[in-house]
Write a protein that holds these residues in place. Structure first.
Motif, PDB file in Angstrom:
ATOM      1  N   PHE A 297      23.520  -6.945  25.160  1.00 22.77           N
ATOM      2  CA  PHE A 297      22.586  -7.863  25.818  1.00 22.77           C
ATOM      3  C   PHE A 297      23.067  -8.326  27.189  1.00 22.77           C
ATOM      4  O   PHE A 297      22.315  -8.945  27.939  1.00 22.77           O
ATOM      5  N   SER A 353      17.096  -6.245  18.074  1.00 24.40           N
ATOM      6  CA  SER A 353      16.891  -5.078  18.935  1.00 24.40           C
ATOM      7  C   SER A 353      17.303  -5.449  20.348  1.00 24.40           C
ATOM      8  O   SER A 353      17.274  -6.627  20.736  1.00 24.40           O
ATOM      9  N   PRO A 354      17.701  -4.470  21.176  1.00 21.50           N
ATOM     10  CA  PRO A 354      18.132  -4.768  22.544  1.00 21.50           C
ATOM     11  C   PRO A 354      17.026  -5.358  23.416  1.00 21.50           C
ATOM     12  O   PRO A 354      17.321  -5.934  24.470  1.00 21.50           O
ATOM     13  N   GLN A 355      15.763  -5.223  23.012  1.00 21.29           N
ATOM     14  CA  GLN A 355      14.653  -5.701  23.835  1.00 21.29           C
ATOM     15  C   GLN A 355      14.295  -7.167  23.575  1.00 21.29           C
ATOM     16  O   GLN A 355      13.489  -7.741  24.288  1.00 21.29           O
ATOM     17  N   MET A 356      14.911  -7.810  22.568  1.00 22.11           N
ATOM     18  CA  MET A 356      14.513  -9.168  22.209  1.00 22.11           C
ATOM     19  C   MET A 356      15.228 -10.190  23.095  1.00 22.11           C
ATOM     20  O   MET A 356      16.221  -9.871  23.774  1.00 22.11           O
ATOM     21  N   ASP A 357      14.724 -11.431  23.057  1.00 23.87           N
ATOM     22  CA  ASP A 357      15.410 -12.508  23.763  1.00 23.87           C
ATOM     23  C   ASP A 357      16.377 -13.197  22.795  1.00 23.87           C
ATOM     24  O   ASP A 357      16.660 -12.678  21.705  1.00 23.87           O
ATOM     25  N   LEU A 461      21.477   4.890  27.218  1.00 25.14           N
ATOM     26  CA  LEU A 461      20.444   4.360  26.328  1.00 25.14           C
ATOM     27  C   LEU A 461      20.696   4.773  24.877  1.00 25.14           C
ATOM     28  O   LEU A 461      20.540   3.969  23.950  1.00 25.14           O
ATOM     29  N   GLN A 464      23.572   2.748  23.545  1.00 25.79           N
ATOM     30  CA  GLN A 464      23.137   1.383  23.259  1.00 25.79           C
ATOM     31  C   GLN A 464      22.382   1.306  21.938  1.00 25.79           C
ATOM     32  O   GLN A 464      22.655   0.436  21.095  1.00 25.79           O
ATOM     33  N   GLN A 465      21.453   2.234  21.746  1.00 26.58           N
ATOM     34  CA  GLN A 465      20.665   2.239  20.513  1.00 26.58           C
ATOM     35  C   GLN A 465      21.530   2.565  19.300  1.00 26.58           C
ATOM     36  O   GLN A 465      21.379   1.955  18.228  1.00 26.58           O
TER      37      GLN A 465
END
Length: 507
Positions: A297, A353-357, A461, A464-465
């Motif tokens: 993050f 998930s990496p896309q969340m805040d 990427l 990261q995933q």
């Protein structure tokens, strides 16, 4: 009950305050130095591999010396041992801050572990001694707050001190706390009767070999690729042999190092299993979250601390509530509710998930803090509710030891799984990055055509995933361990209501 036992304990609130100051000081040092390791490497002329001995030396020394707390407390007195431990720990902390090389740092950290080992079990013993039985839950709530919140704020405080001042202040900060704790304990702690008790050197030696080997195996395993190295096999052999000989010895010895009768108390024996599980969950999750927030993050150290702070807030709130509820609610129901909340929080963490805040991280942290608090307070109270007072010092030292072993096992377990699963996930995800995959053409035509820069971006990427999936696998494993511990609550016995209050021997 003697006249001495009937005397009320004066300054109970002040005693609790100074005891908790010493406890928090010691508990913080288990995690506060972790974030300062990179800064120590250059100043101490150490490598990335050898600097880890700063942590290993402390853990091993504390593990070996914790079981001897009961014997030392009987021999020289609980009050005197506590005062010596505070002075020794504070002076060793100052020496660590003044270290000039890696060997000097490791030596001073060994002293820190030796002197600090008795602080946590003795603090629990004192709180049980100075409080009547009906207030034992509230006393354990205060004690548990220090034990469980300390590791949570440790990395944040250590990061702030290292960035704002210098890594040496991670150790210097103990000086004012140690002075206040020592003066308060010297003034107000009640004296206790001393007991002449023969020291079982053989039993202690076997347990020390087993514990030291276990901690070295857990700490060194990841660095030397575990059982691919002869070193780990030697540690395993010494651990198994030491434990086996120790168990056989205490079952047959006339006056063993630890009396087997202590383990006949069902609440205490079950409490040891529970606190092992709590140790796994608490520090394993704390070991996973900071690197996840930093590497995936991109959070700086201070932001990571702020995001994790609500976990500590949730723990303190639930502990304070649990301490009062324990007088009216069955402890077994509270333990079950706490484990259920903890499992729920870990289930929430499997959705990261990496896309969340930061919102899911904060919410899951609060739920986990509430759950662990509901487990820790009744567990710390019920585990000692039915055990004989003469076993109390030995029992509290074992309680702390098993919690620390659970933490070491949990950290090693999730670290190994994270590395292993991340590699597998990377290979599986990377296998789909081929020119024959139409989704790759849609995402990056240049990468599909072999562009090196685009492929490097795709590889980052994928890494990261793959790492994120590895973290999720760890959270799922801890959730299953928590759920598996739920039936153990049925083995706890409800303490007798209206029993005689816990007493203290005073001069």
């Amino acid at each position: 009950m003697t006249a001495a036992q009937k005397q009320p304990v004066e300054h109970r609130g002040l005693i609790t305050l100074v005891i908790m100051l010493a406890t928090i000081m010691q508990v913080l040092d288990t995690t506060i130095a972790n974030v300062a390791l990179p800064s120590m490497t250059g100043d101490l002329d150490a490598s990335a591999d050898t600097i880890n001995w700063v942590l290993t030396s402390y853990i091993v020394a504390a593990a070996i010396m914790t079981p001897v707390t009961g014997w030392l407390a009987d021999r020289i007195g609980k009050r005197e041992l506590f005062l010596v431990s505070i002075v020794g720990f504070t002076l060793a902390s100052m020496a660590c801050g003044l270290s000039w090389s890696l060997p000097s740092m490791v030596g001073f950290r060994l002293l820190q572990g030796v002197f600090g080992a008795a602080i946590v079990p003795l603090s629990q013993t004192f709180l049980l001694d100075i409080n009547p039985r009906e207030k034992a839950g509230q006393a354990m709530a205060l004690w548990g707050a220090g034990i469980m919140v300390g590791p949570i704020i440790g990395p944040t405080l250590g990061g702030w001190l290292t960035e704002s001042w210098d890594w040496r202040w991670v150790f210097f900060i103990n000086l004012p706390v140690g002075i206040v704790a020592f003066l308060g304990c010297a003034a107000w702690l009640p004296r206790a009767e001393r007991v002449v008790r023969r020291f079982d050197f053989f039993g202690f030696a076997m347990l020390a070999i087993a514990l030291g080997s276990l901690q070295l195996m857990l700490d060194r395993g990841a660095e030397v690729e575990w059982f691919a190295a002869l070193e780990i096999w030697i540690y395993l052999f010494l651990m198994l042999t030491g434990f086996w000989v120790f168990v056989i010895h205490i079952l047959g010895a006339e006056k063993p190092f630890l009396e087997p009768a202590m383990f006949a108390d069902r609440n205490f024996a079950t409490g040891l299993v529970f606190i092992f599980v709590v140790g796994i969950i608490l520090l394993a999750s704390l070991a996973l979250l900071p690197p996840m927030l930093s590497h995936i993050f991109g959070y700086p150290v201070i932001t990571t601390g702020l995001v994790m702070a609500p976990r500590g807030v949730g723990t303190m709130i639930s502990m304070l509530i649990a301490g009062r509820m324990l007088r009216f609610v069955d402890a077994r129901l509270m333990v079950t509710a706490g484990l259920s909340l903890t499992a729920l929080s870990l289930h929430m963490m499997t959705g990261f998930s990496p896309q969340m805040d930061s919102t899911p991280i904060v919410l899951s942290g609060v739920v986990q803090g509430l759950g662990l608090g509901l487990v820790f307070v009744p567990l710390s109270t019920v585990a000692f509710a039915t055990i004989a007072p003469r076993f109390r010092a030995d029992a509290t030292s074992l309680f702390s030891l098993v919690r620390n072993i659970g933490s070491s096992v949990g950290i090693s377990m999730v670290t190994v799984m994270l590395t292993h699963n991340s590699q597998i996930n990377h290979a599986e995800l990377g296998a789909n990055v081929t020119p024959y995959n139409p989704q790759l053409w849609q995402l990056s035509p240049d990468a599909a055509q072999g562009g090196l820069q685009s492929l490097a971006v795709i590889d980052r990427l994928v890494t990261q995933q793959a790492t994120m999936i590895g973290y999720i696998d760890d959270f799922r494993l801890m959730m299953l361990i928590t759920l598996a511990a739920l039936p153990l609550a049925l083995l706890l016995r409800k303490p007798r209501v209206g029993g005689a209050p816990v007493t203290v021997h005073a001069d």
